[in-house]
Design a protein around this motif. Structure first.
Motif, short mmCIF file in Angstrom:
data_model
loop_
_atom_site.label_atom_id
_atom_site.label_comp_id
_atom_site.label_asym_id
_atom_site.label_seq_id
_atom_site.Cartn_x
_atom_site.Cartn_y
_atom_site.Cartn_z
N ILE A 88 0.88 -1.17 0.00
CA ILE A 88 0.00 0.00 0.00
C ILE A 88 0.92 1.21 0.00
O ILE A 88 1.90 1.25 0.75
N THR A 89 0.59 2.19 -0.81
CA THR A 89 1.35 3.43 -0.80
C THR A 89 0.41 4.61 -0.60
O THR A 89 -0.68 4.64 -1.17
N VAL A 90 0.83 5.52 0.26
CA VAL A 90 0.09 6.76 0.51
C VAL A 90 0.97 7.89 0.02
O VAL A 90 2.09 8.06 0.50
N TRP A 91 0.47 8.64 -0.93
CA TRP A 91 1.21 9.72 -1.56
C TRP A 91 0.66 11.04 -1.03
O TRP A 91 -0.49 11.38 -1.27
N PHE A 92 1.50 11.77 -0.28
CA PHE A 92 1.09 13.03 0.34
C PHE A 92 1.32 14.20 -0.63
O PHE A 92 2.25 14.17 -1.43
N TYR A 93 0.50 15.23 -0.50
CA TYR A 93 0.75 16.46 -1.24
C TYR A 93 2.06 17.07 -0.75
O TYR A 93 2.43 16.91 0.42
N PRO A 94 2.76 17.81 -1.60
CA PRO A 94 4.01 18.46 -1.16
C PRO A 94 3.75 19.34 0.08
O PRO A 94 2.78 20.09 0.12
N GLY A 95 4.60 19.19 1.06
CA GLY A 95 4.52 20.00 2.28
C GLY A 95 3.39 19.64 3.23
O GLY A 95 3.18 20.33 4.22
N ARG A 96 2.67 18.55 3.00
CA ARG A 96 1.51 18.22 3.81
C ARG A 96 1.69 16.97 4.66
O ARG A 96 0.77 16.55 5.35
N SER A 97 2.85 16.35 4.66
CA SER A 97 3.03 15.09 5.39
C SER A 97 3.52 15.28 6.82
O SER A 97 3.44 14.36 7.62
N TRP A 98 4.00 16.45 7.17
CA TRP A 98 4.65 16.66 8.47
C TRP A 98 3.70 16.38 9.64
O TRP A 98 4.14 16.02 10.73
N LEU A 99 2.41 16.51 9.44
CA LEU A 99 1.45 16.27 10.53
C LEU A 99 1.34 14.79 10.91
O LEU A 99 0.80 14.46 11.95
N PHE A 100 1.84 13.90 10.09
CA PHE A 100 1.67 12.48 10.31
C PHE A 100 2.89 11.80 10.91
O PHE A 100 2.83 10.63 11.28
N PHE A 101 3.99 12.52 11.00
CA PHE A 101 5.22 11.93 11.49
C PHE A 101 5.80 12.82 12.57
O PHE A 101 5.65 14.03 12.53
N ASP A 102 6.47 12.22 13.54
CA ASP A 102 6.92 12.94 14.73
C ASP A 102 8.29 13.59 14.59
O ASP A 102 8.92 13.89 15.59
N VAL A 103 8.75 13.76 13.38
CA VAL A 103 10.05 14.39 13.15
C VAL A 103 9.91 15.44 12.06
O VAL A 103 8.99 15.37 11.24
N PRO A 104 10.80 16.42 12.03
CA PRO A 104 10.78 17.38 10.92
C PRO A 104 11.03 16.65 9.60
O PRO A 104 11.80 15.69 9.55
N MET A 105 10.39 17.09 8.56
CA MET A 105 10.56 16.43 7.27
C MET A 105 11.98 16.56 6.73
O MET A 105 12.40 15.77 5.89
N SER A 106 12.75 17.51 7.24
CA SER A 106 14.16 17.60 6.84
C SER A 106 14.91 16.33 7.25
O SER A 106 15.93 15.99 6.65
N PHE A 107 14.41 15.62 8.26
CA PHE A 107 15.02 14.37 8.71
C PHE A 107 14.97 13.29 7.64
O PHE A 107 15.83 12.43 7.59
N VAL A 108 13.95 13.33 6.79
CA VAL A 108 13.78 12.29 5.79
C VAL A 108 13.97 12.79 4.37
O VAL A 108 13.79 12.04 3.42
N ALA A 109 14.33 14.07 4.20
CA ALA A 109 14.47 14.64 2.85
C ALA A 109 15.49 13.85 2.05
O ALA A 109 16.59 13.55 2.52
N ASN A 110 15.09 13.47 0.83
CA ASN A 110 15.96 12.76 -0.12
C ASN A 110 16.48 11.43 0.39
O ASN A 110 17.58 11.02 0.04
N GLN A 111 15.69 10.78 1.22
CA GLN A 111 16.09 9.46 1.69
C GLN A 111 14.87 8.61 1.98
O GLN A 111 13.75 9.07 1.91
N THR A 112 15.13 7.37 2.32
CA THR A 112 14.08 6.43 2.69
C THR A 112 14.39 5.93 4.08
O THR A 112 15.52 5.52 4.36
N VAL A 113 13.39 5.98 4.96
CA VAL A 113 13.58 5.64 6.36
C VAL A 113 12.46 4.69 6.79
O VAL A 113 11.29 4.94 6.49
N CYS A 114 12.84 3.62 7.47
CA CYS A 114 11.82 2.72 8.03
C CYS A 114 10.98 3.50 9.03
O CYS A 114 11.52 4.26 9.84
N LEU A 115 9.69 3.31 8.96
CA LEU A 115 8.77 4.06 9.81
C LEU A 115 9.10 3.86 11.29
O LEU A 115 9.08 4.80 12.07
N SER A 116 9.46 2.65 11.67
CA SER A 116 9.77 2.37 13.07
C SER A 116 11.08 2.99 13.53
O SER A 116 11.34 3.10 14.72
N ASP A 117 11.94 3.44 12.59
CA ASP A 117 13.22 4.05 12.95
C ASP A 117 13.12 5.56 13.18
O ASP A 117 14.09 6.18 13.60
#
Length: 167
Positions: A88-117
């Motif tokens: 399943i893939t959930v595709w967020f609008y640009p700039g709209r995903s930060w509300l769903f994750f507990d870290v700044p989006m700069s933490f995941v910019a240009n990379q792939t991170v396991c959700l549990s990490d």
């Protein structure tokens, strides 16, 4: 042949989520060649609902979790999918995903991170969602478990009246 099914986005998620898909590629016995994905400024949540023993590789790094987020802000990514893919893939609008994750989006910019990490509080919620997805009997129930996870995260992190007060 790859099968792609688009799911209805719940009303609460529509301002934030561009699309929810279920993708199934039955595989041919050999790992498919890698794909180069161009930057689009979006964050995507992937929930693997197939065999997690054969995982994705992004830019040569093997992903070990069932769920991960990827963010292609301004760099391409080379992705190698498993022999068989079902996720399943959930595709967020640009700039709209930060509300769903507990870290700044700069933490995941240009990379792939396991959700549990991402952080400890995310790990427990992610594991619970993954367990609900695994226990679900149909693809529709699996998608619903992911949607409910996102709605719960949104209800904890977003207050419409607070965003209007800051204008």
């Amino acid at each position: 042949m790859t099968h792609l099914k688009n799911y209805q986005i719940p009303v609460q998620l529509r301002p934030f989520v561009k699309a929810i898909y279920l993708m199934q590629a039955p595989g041919t016995g050999e790992r498919p060649p890698h794909s180069r994905v161009l930057p689009d400024g979006c964050v995507e949540l992937f929930v693997n609902i197939g065999d997690t023993a054969d995982s994705f590789e992004v830019n040569g790094r093997k992903l070990n979790g069932s769920s991960f987020i990827t963010s292609r802000m301004n760099c391409f990514m080379d992705i190698s999918s498993p022999k068989q893919a079902h996720f399943i893939t959930v595709w967020f609008y640009p700039g709209r995903s930060w509300l769903f994750f507990d870290v700044p989006m700069s933490f995941v910019a240009n990379q792939t991170v396991c959700l549990s990490d991402i952080c400890e509080s995310q790990a427990e919620a992610a594991k619970e969602m993954e367990q609900r997805v695994e226990a679900a009997l149909s693809d529709e129930e699996k998608v619903q478990a992911v949607q409910e996870f996102l709605i719960e995260k949104l209800s904890r992190n977003y207050r419409a009246e607070e965003s209007f007060q800051s204008i």
